[in-house]
Design a protein around this motif. Structure first.
Motif, PDB file in Angstrom:
ATOM      1  N   ASP A 228      33.959 -21.317  59.309  1.00 22.78           N
ATOM      2  CA  ASP A 228      33.429 -19.967  59.528  1.00 22.78           C
ATOM      3  C   ASP A 228      34.356 -19.102  60.365  1.00 22.78           C
ATOM      4  N   ALA A 229      35.137 -19.737  61.237  1.00 27.04           N
ATOM      5  CA  ALA A 229      35.990 -18.978  62.150  1.00 27.04           C
ATOM      6  C   ALA A 229      37.122 -18.257  61.428  1.00 27.04           C
ATOM      7  N   PHE A 230      37.510 -18.734  60.249  1.00 23.12           N
ATOM      8  CA  PHE A 230      38.707 -18.199  59.610  1.00 23.12           C
ATOM      9  C   PHE A 230      38.466 -17.566  58.249  1.00 23.12           C
ATOM     10  N   GLN A 231      37.373 -17.910  57.589  1.00 18.87           N
ATOM     11  CA  GLN A 231      37.184 -17.467  56.205  1.00 18.87           C
ATOM     12  C   GLN A 231      37.267 -15.955  56.064  1.00 18.87           C
ATOM     13  N   GLN A 232      36.480 -15.232  56.854  1.00 20.35           N
ATOM     14  CA  GLN A 232      36.431 -13.780  56.722  1.00 20.35           C
ATOM     15  C   GLN A 232      37.753 -13.137  57.095  1.00 20.35           C
ATOM     16  N   LYS A 233      38.401 -13.687  58.131  1.00 18.72           N
ATOM     17  CA  LYS A 233      39.673 -13.101  58.574  1.00 18.72           C
ATOM     18  C   LYS A 233      40.731 -13.204  57.481  1.00 18.72           C
ATOM     19  N   LEU A 234      40.789 -14.347  56.792  1.00 23.02           N
ATOM     20  CA  LEU A 234      41.760 -14.493  55.714  1.00 23.02           C
ATOM     21  C   LEU A 234      41.420 -13.577  54.538  1.00 23.02           C
ATOM     22  N   LYS A 235      40.144 -13.492  54.202  1.00 20.86           N
ATOM     23  CA  LYS A 235      39.739 -12.662  53.071  1.00 20.86           C
ATOM     24  C   LYS A 235      40.036 -11.191  53.308  1.00 20.86           C
ATOM     25  N   GLN A 236      39.930 -10.754  54.555  1.00 19.43           N
ATOM     26  CA  GLN A 236      40.099  -9.340  54.860  1.00 19.43           C
ATOM     27  C   GLN A 236      41.554  -8.894  54.928  1.00 19.43           C
ATOM     28  N   ASP A 237      42.486  -9.841  54.973  1.00 20.31           N
ATOM     29  CA  ASP A 237      43.893  -9.443  55.101  1.00 20.31           C
ATOM     30  C   ASP A 237      44.420  -8.936  53.757  1.00 20.31           C
ATOM     31  N   PRO A 238      44.962  -7.711  53.708  1.00 20.56           N
ATOM     32  CA  PRO A 238      45.409  -7.129  52.432  1.00 20.56           C
ATOM     33  C   PRO A 238      46.618  -7.834  51.823  1.00 20.56           C
ATOM     34  N   ARG A 239      47.325  -8.638  52.601  1.00 20.83           N
ATOM     35  CA  ARG A 239      48.498  -9.338  52.072  1.00 20.83           C
ATOM     36  C   ARG A 239      48.123 -10.582  51.265  1.00 20.83           C
ATOM     37  N   MET A 240      46.880 -11.014  51.366  1.00 22.90           N
ATOM     38  CA  MET A 240      46.434 -12.251  50.727  1.00 22.90           C
ATOM     39  C   MET A 240      46.124 -12.044  49.249  1.00 22.90           C
ATOM     40  N   ASN A 241      46.845 -12.774  48.387  1.00 18.95           N
ATOM     41  CA  ASN A 241      46.562 -12.769  46.949  1.00 18.95           C
ATOM     42  C   ASN A 241      46.154 -14.144  46.441  1.00 18.95           C
ATOM     43  N   LEU A 242      46.182 -15.134  47.322  1.00 16.51           N
ATOM     44  CA  LEU A 242      45.865 -16.506  46.935  1.00 16.51           C
ATOM     45  C   LEU A 242      44.382 -16.667  46.608  1.00 16.51           C
ATOM     46  N   ASP A 243      44.106 -17.574  45.674  1.00 11.70           N
ATOM     47  CA  ASP A 243      42.733 -18.028  45.420  1.00 11.70           C
ATOM     48  C   ASP A 243      42.445 -19.117  46.452  1.00 11.70           C
ATOM     49  N   VAL A 244      41.608 -18.804  47.444  1.00 14.89           N
ATOM     50  CA  VAL A 244      41.350 -19.728  48.559  1.00 14.89           C
ATOM     51  C   VAL A 244      39.966 -20.342  48.417  1.00 14.89           C
ATOM     52  N   GLU A 245      39.902 -21.664  48.555  1.00 16.98           N
ATOM     53  CA  GLU A 245      38.642 -22.395  48.518  1.00 16.98           C
ATOM     54  C   GLU A 245      38.526 -23.230  49.790  1.00 16.98           C
ATOM     55  N   TRP A 246      37.353 -23.199  50.413  1.00 16.67           N
ATOM     56  CA  TRP A 246      37.122 -23.966  51.638  1.00 16.67           C
ATOM     57  C   TRP A 246      36.374 -25.244  51.287  1.00 16.67           C
ATOM     58  N   ILE A 247      36.907 -26.372  51.723  1.00 20.57           N
ATOM     59  CA  ILE A 247      36.327 -27.673  51.383  1.00 20.57           C
ATOM     60  C   ILE A 247      35.245 -28.023  52.390  1.00 20.57           C
ATOM     61  N   VAL A 248      34.062 -28.355  51.889  1.00 24.72           N
ATOM     62  CA  VAL A 248      32.914 -28.691  52.730  1.00 24.72           C
ATOM     63  C   VAL A 248      32.344 -30.034  52.278  1.00 24.72           C
ATOM     64  N   ASP A 249      31.978 -30.893  53.239  1.00 29.83           N
ATOM     65  CA  ASP A 249      31.294 -32.166  52.970  1.00 29.83           C
ATOM     66  C   ASP A 249      32.075 -33.074  52.032  1.00 29.83           C
ATOM     67  N   ASN A 250      33.389 -33.117  52.205  1.00 27.59           N
ATOM     68  CA  ASN A 250      34.247 -34.008  51.417  1.00 27.59           C
ATOM     69  C   ASN A 250      34.160 -33.758  49.916  1.00 27.59           C
ATOM     70  N   ALA A 251      33.596 -32.611  49.535  1.00 29.31           N
ATOM     71  CA  ALA A 251      33.479 -32.310  48.104  1.00 29.31           C
ATOM     72  C   ALA A 251      34.750 -31.613  47.638  1.00 29.31           C
ATOM     73  N   ILE A 252      35.651 -32.385  47.057  1.00 28.75           N
ATOM     74  CA  ILE A 252      36.930 -31.833  46.614  1.00 28.75           C
ATOM     75  C   ILE A 252      37.159 -32.218  45.155  1.00 28.75           C
ATOM     76  N   GLY A 253      37.199 -31.223  44.299  1.00 26.81           N
ATOM     77  CA  GLY A 253      37.376 -31.498  42.880  1.00 26.81           C
ATOM     78  C   GLY A 253      38.811 -31.290  42.453  1.00 26.81           C
ATOM     79  N   LEU A 254      39.597 -32.352  42.502  1.00 24.16           N
ATOM     80  CA  LEU A 254      41.007 -32.240  42.160  1.00 24.16           C
ATOM     81  C   LEU A 254      41.259 -32.490  40.681  1.00 24.16           C
ATOM     82  N   HIS A 255      40.376 -33.264  40.056  1.00 27.83           N
ATOM     83  CA  HIS A 255      40.524 -33.606  38.640  1.00 27.83           C
ATOM     84  C   HIS A 255      41.922 -34.196  38.409  1.00 27.83           C
ATOM     85  N   ASP A 256      42.626 -33.729  37.412  1.00 30.25           N
ATOM     86  CA  ASP A 256      43.973 -34.237  37.147  1.00 30.25           C
ATOM     87  C   ASP A 256      45.041 -33.237  37.571  1.00 30.25           C
TER      88      ASP A 256
END
Length: 375
Positions: free
Chosen positions: A66-94
């Motif tokens: 929570d401390a960083f999500q909004q700050k990163l989203k609000q920065d105009p230089r950010m074009n990355l697709d950012v996902e925050w991992i919660v509860d060890n739920a990480i879908g890497l697939h192949d």
């Protein structure tokens, strides 16, 4: 510093696509991640470095999202697709995934090199590494460099010094490396703390350069020395705009063009004004001709070279090196130091004559080269 998560049967490295997804692991100590490093928060700097290196998707694993999500989203230089991992739920697939230690300062060159898969395995050095990732097929591990880990104020101070020393261009001239960059870095330290944008600093450099031309136009000994000194200051400030743009991830193609056009406006104005100043001082109209020829030759050379100058400047800003040729050596701005010497010994007449002849010979040489390429 980098881990690779890959499927069970990787193909030959020559046929592998580049890795475009990264997982950034943030150890529990979170109070430093939004601490400024050259006026860009540490976490944001690492994220923008990954973006600059070519990463398209970033997954951030932190206990305090929570401390960083909004700050990163609000920065105009950010074009990355950012996902925050919660509860060890990480879908890497192949998907080919790069895993990095977010408590270390990342470098673009290292990330670009690591985007090509390989087959080494080593897991030492991480302060935080979730168990679920250990279950994945990690086929390459590059442990974090302790020298790049930022924990306390001293670490941040040392890292900022390294960043300041790294902002020069790969195609800098000899005098740029020996003198200009040393002075411009001191100016950058100050201007980084201000709200001035790189383009505003470029405009300031233009105004100082035009002030230099006005001094030369007066045609006196002391105004000539003042003009030469102001031209040096203009060049130092001109280096600062690019340094700040690279440090703050504010580079734009329009800004690069604006910088190049301002540089040449200053040079054309100075050459014309030296000729006029010498005419006012001596009454010899030949100096008007010399000034005009210097402007004409420089303008023709600029029209021929502007495209390649733009490409080389952008490549150099990205850390790419290119072979320095005769054209690069003749087109640099080291002449400003020679101009100061000529002003001090009251021989601006020699300078403008050499510039009038040399710029037109250079322009003819460029036209000859251009015609050879088009044949």
């Amino acid at each position: 510093m980098v881990f690779y998560l890959m499927n069970e049967n990787p193909s030959s490295p020559q046929t592998e696509p580049q890795i475009q997804t990264a997982v950034l692991l943030l150890p529990a100590k979170s109070d430093c991640y939004w601490q400024n490093l050259a006026e860009v928060p540490f976490l944001l700097r690492n994220t923008l470095t990954l973006q600059r290196a070519g990463i398209k998707k970033l997954m951030i694993w932190s206990e305090n999202t929570d401390a960083f999500q909004q700050k990163l989203k609000q920065d105009p230089r950010m074009n990355l697709d950012v996902e925050w991992i919660v509860d060890n739920a990480i879908g890497l697939h192949d998907t080919h995934v790069m895993v990095l230690d977010g408590s270390t300062l990342l470098e673009k060159a290292e990330i670009v090199e690591a985007m090509t898969p390989s087959t080494q395995y080593q897991t030492d050095g991480f302060h935080f590494f979730p168990e679920v990732l250990k279950e994945k097929n990690l086929i390459k591990v590059i442990p974090p460099r302790e020298s790049s880990r930022l924990i306390n104020k001293e670490d941040f101070r040392v890292a900022e010094e390294r960043l300041l020393k790294s902002v020069g261009l790969s195609n800098d001239s000899l005098m740029d490396r020996l003198i200009t960059r040393f002075i411009s870095r001191q100016l950058t330290r100050v201007l980084l703390k201000t709200s001035l944008t790189p383009n505003q600093i470029t405009f300031l450099s233009l105004l100082i350069g035009l002030g230099s031309a006005w001094c030369f136009y007066q045609g006196t000994f002391f105004s000539g020395i003042t003009g030469a000194l102001l031209l040096l200051v203009s060049a130092w400030v001109d280096c600062t705009d690019g340094e700040i743009a690279r440090l703050k991830f504010m580079e734009t193609s329009w800004g690069a063009r604006f910088d190049i056009y301002c540089d040449n406006i200053v040079h054309f104005s100075v050459f014309f004004s030296i000729g006029m100043g010498l005419f006012f001082a001596t009454g010899n109209s030949l100096y008007i001709l010399y000034g005009g020829l210097a402007v004409f030759g420089s303008l023709v050379a600029f029209m021929i070279l502007s495209g390649s100058i733009m490409k080389k400047k952008q490549a150099a800003g990205q850390g790419k090196t290119s072979e320095t040729n005769l054209t690069d050596q003749l087109a640099n701005r080291d002449f400003i130091y020679f101009l100061l010497v000529m002003a001090c010994i009251e021989r601006l007449d020699i300078f403008i004559l050499l510039t009038a002849v040399g710029s037109n010979i250079f322009a003819i040489y460029l036209m000859y080269k251009r015609n050879r390429w088009t044949q």
